[in-house]
Write a protein that holds these residues in place. Structure first.
Motif, mmCIF file in Angstrom:
data_model
loop_
_atom_site.group_PDB
_atom_site.id
_atom_site.type_symbol
_atom_site.label_atom_id
_atom_site.label_comp_id
_atom_site.label_asym_id
_atom_site.label_seq_id
_atom_site.Cartn_x
_atom_site.Cartn_y
_atom_site.Cartn_z
ATOM 1 N N PRO A 177 0.738 -1.172 0.109
ATOM 2 C CA PRO A 177 -0.135 -0.086 -0.169
ATOM 3 C C PRO A 177 0.973 1.122 -0.056
ATOM 4 O O PRO A 177 2.123 1.153 0.067
ATOM 5 C CB PRO A 177 -0.762 -0.128 1.506
ATOM 6 C CG PRO A 177 0.229 -0.878 2.288
ATOM 7 C CD PRO A 177 0.705 -1.789 1.276
ATOM 8 N N GLN A 231 -7.952 -1.600 1.767
ATOM 9 C CA GLN A 231 -6.664 -2.106 2.821
ATOM 10 C C GLN A 231 -7.178 -2.623 3.980
ATOM 11 O O GLN A 231 -6.537 -3.620 4.502
ATOM 12 C CB GLN A 231 -6.089 -0.539 3.035
ATOM 13 C CG GLN A 231 -5.778 0.456 1.883
ATOM 14 C CD GLN A 231 -5.128 -0.474 0.750
ATOM 15 O OE1 GLN A 231 -4.139 -0.735 1.252
ATOM 16 N NE2 GLN A 231 -5.478 -0.519 -0.527
ATOM 17 N N ALA A 245 -1.541 -0.580 6.350
ATOM 18 C CA ALA A 245 -2.468 0.029 5.336
ATOM 19 C C ALA A 245 -2.596 1.648 5.486
ATOM 20 O O ALA A 245 -2.452 1.912 4.508
ATOM 21 C CB ALA A 245 -3.906 -0.678 5.946
#
Length: 614
Positions: A177, A231, A245
């Motif tokens: 991410p 996420q 995340a």
């Protein structure tokens, strides 16, 4: 494990056995082959590594070093994806330290729903998911990779990358991410300005000022929509480095978590099981990791946080990619036994940065695991299984990345709570079914006194028709807006967020209003009760095409029903109205919509995942 969750998981396992077994057989056959550089012809190998520096060519061919493929959704149009520009260099540096090589295998398209919202481009948005999946396959089909890192965050990008990766289930894969933007103008204040603009109380200058203060820098939008729900679900599936995340793109910790993803995917690859079945405990290719327990964990995390309704479409498709069959009844029954543990906008006032500060995904996953709501015995990309995802990454005293237990108590009980004292005993989504079809409502975002709306229908063939009626003052009453011809076959199933400000204004004026549509409202579904994704859609023979303005419609999130209160005889006799020619023409042409005609013709229903590749 709660017995109800175990029973639902077992039902999914049994339902999926033929397709899952076939998927695993293909995945294991692919994993048993010799590595790409040894298997391919010399000309193929030369082409594959022609652009690599000489030292890397020697590593990957002669020394048989691991070769990591990167699939990236980088572009600098999307704030969430702009940070990915520098990630390949970081990944390459870390891989070189570990004796591995890296190639950017391909880029995938990534469109911003915020840019296209209410515009023709939005009609390509849902189909961009399967386009991304195909683009992922194009990159990985060069078939010279020992592992893959997947760089993507937003709405259709993560599901598309995941669908694509699961079709290369023999590869170890880790998602990387980029994190959320810093907090700007609050989501509630932004919504107030939107409603003022809809009423003509402020001008475009004030609206643009507010929007720019809300969306102001690199990272994902800070509300808990589809991007940030992605996420959360990846954490629950064990596909991230734990706790990665919601770390800001420019935080020092972000780079170290990216480097950790390289280390982790190589650790999985180096523990790969041999063709005879022997191998280390770290053998966790994505196709083996994403099993029915993993999918159920994702569904539970979605429900426990009041996440995006888009995932009732996307995760059906994701599961199908791994040979697993789920439906909305599974979501509904899980919702009945999963507590609501988070309130993040639009389900509350907090944004994702405040959510992270209060405990974030780690707190929620730990509470779900400890209360028997998650499968803890699943494979994850991290050592330690699901328990690792209930910890917090940080720099230790020695300056190295380490994970520490989260505090026992919530950092803010208005945002996250323990499973023993949840916001609600059930999850944030509700299945509605009746003579109007099957749809879903994000009940966690709707006040309880609005969970049941019974009022005359007003039928619209587009969201623009509703806006015209609102501006003319024709909607100053109780009503249920039926907005049809918005499904995948009709126009690609765009999000209909242009409907939120006028309906919210009418609700604030004291009218009892609701929305029923075969389109989407998705991650930003707000305080107005909305039965969305109604399937089958009208263009596929769905019963919304039988509704006439003036019919009494009941939207009931308490009993889970969605009905036109018309006699059975009259309802059976009614014809489904045809789509007006002008509406059909508008959906077919302009801004690239012609290129997606094949997808509109072949797409499955929303409840079947709006899949175009079966």
């Amino acid at each position: 494990m709660k017995p109800q969750i175990a029973d639902i998981t077992q039902r999914i396992r049994e339902r999926s056995r033929p397709t899952r077994d076939a998927y695993l057989a293909r995945t294991r056959a692919a994993a048993a082959r010799p590595r790409g550089a040894d298997r391919m012809g010399c000309a193929n190998v030369a082409h594959a590594f022609a652009a690599l520096p000489g030292a890397d060519k020697f590593r990957v061919v002669a020394e048989k070093a691991p070769n990591i493929g990167i699939i990236t959704a980088y572009n600098d149009m999307l704030s969430a994806h702009q940070p990915y520009e520098g990630f390949p260099a970081v990944i390459r540096d870390e891989a070189h330290k570990l004796g591995a090589t890296v190639q950017v295998a391909g880029g995938v398209p990534a469109m911003c729903d915020g840019v296209t919202q209410g515009l023709p481009g939005m009609e390509l948005s849902l189909f961009s998911r399967d386009t991304i999946a195909m683009a992922t396959a194009v990159g990985l089909t060069h078939d010279v990779f020992d592992a893959a890192l997947l760089l993507g965050v937003c709405d259709k990008i993560v599901p598309g990358l995941l669908i694509g990766a699961l079709h290369f289930g023999h590869l170890p894969c880790v998602f990387v991410p980029a994190g959320p933007m810093s907090t700007g103008l609050s989501n509630s204040d932004k919504s107030k300005v939107r409603e003022q603009f809809a009423q003509g109380l402020v001008g475009r200058d004030k609206l643009l000022e507010a929007e720019s203060a809300a969306y102001h820098g690199a990272g994902t939008c800070t509300f808990y929509g589809t991007a940030n729900s992605n996420q959360m679900l990846l954490e629950a599936m064990g596909l991230h480095v734990p706790g990665s995340a919601f770390v800001h793109p420019h935080a020092q910790l972000r780079e170290e978590l990216t480097r950790a993803a390289v280390r982790q995917v190589l650790a999985i690859r180096q523990g790969q099981r041999l063709a005879d079945g022997s191998g280390g405990d770290r053998y966790r290719p994505i196709g083996e990791l994403v099993d029915e327990r993993c999918i159920v964990n994702a569904m539970i995390a979605l429900l426990a946080t009041g996440g995006s309704t888009n995932h009732l479409i996307h995760w059906v498709a994701v599961a199908r990619s791994a040979g697993i069959l789920i439906d909305w009844t599974d979501f509904s029954e899980l919702s009945g036994c999963v507590p609501l543990l988070a309130r993040v906008y639009p389900n509350g006032k907090a944004d994702v940065n405040q959510f992270q500060s209060a405990g974030g995904p780690g707190f929620v996953l730990r509470e779900l695991l400890d209360s028997g709501c998650l499968h803890g015995d699943v494979m994850t990309v991290a050592d330690g299984g699901m328990a690792a995802y209930g910890t917090l990454p940080a720099f230790g005293a020695d300056g190295r990345l380490a994970w520490a237990p989260l505090p026992a108590e919530s950092g803010d009980e208005s945002i996250v709570r323990k499973a023993s004292a949840p916001f609600g005993e059930t999850g944030g989504l509700k299945l509605l079914a009746g003579n109007l079809g099957r749809g879903v409502m994000k009940v966690s975002a709707v006040p309880e006194d609005r969970h049941v709306i019974e009022a005359p229908a007003i039928v619209f063939n587009s969201q623009d028709e509703l806006h015209v009626a609102f501006k003319k003052g024709e909607l100053e009453r109780d009503f249920v807006a039926v907005v049809r011809f918005q499904g995948p076959k009709a126009n690609g199933m765009p999000e209909l967020h242009k409907l939120t400000p006028p309906l919210a204004v009418l609700q604030d004026r004291g009218f009892r209003v609701a929305l029923v549509t075969d389109g989407r409202m998705s991650g930003a579904s707000g305080k107005v009760p909305a039965a969305i994704h109604v399937s089958p859609e009208v263009l596929a023979g769905g019963p919304l095409g039988k509704v006439r303005s003036g019919d009494i419609v009941r939207v009931d999130a308490v009993t889970g029903t969605l009905d036109a209160l018309v006699s059975a005889e009259e309802w059976a006799a009614r014809a489904i109205e045809d789509r007006p020619a002008a509406v059909a023409e508008e959906a077919a042409y302009g801004l690239g919509r012609e290129l997606f005609g094949g997808m509109r013709r072949s797409v499955l229903t929303a409840e079947e995942g709006a899949i175009t590749w079966l």
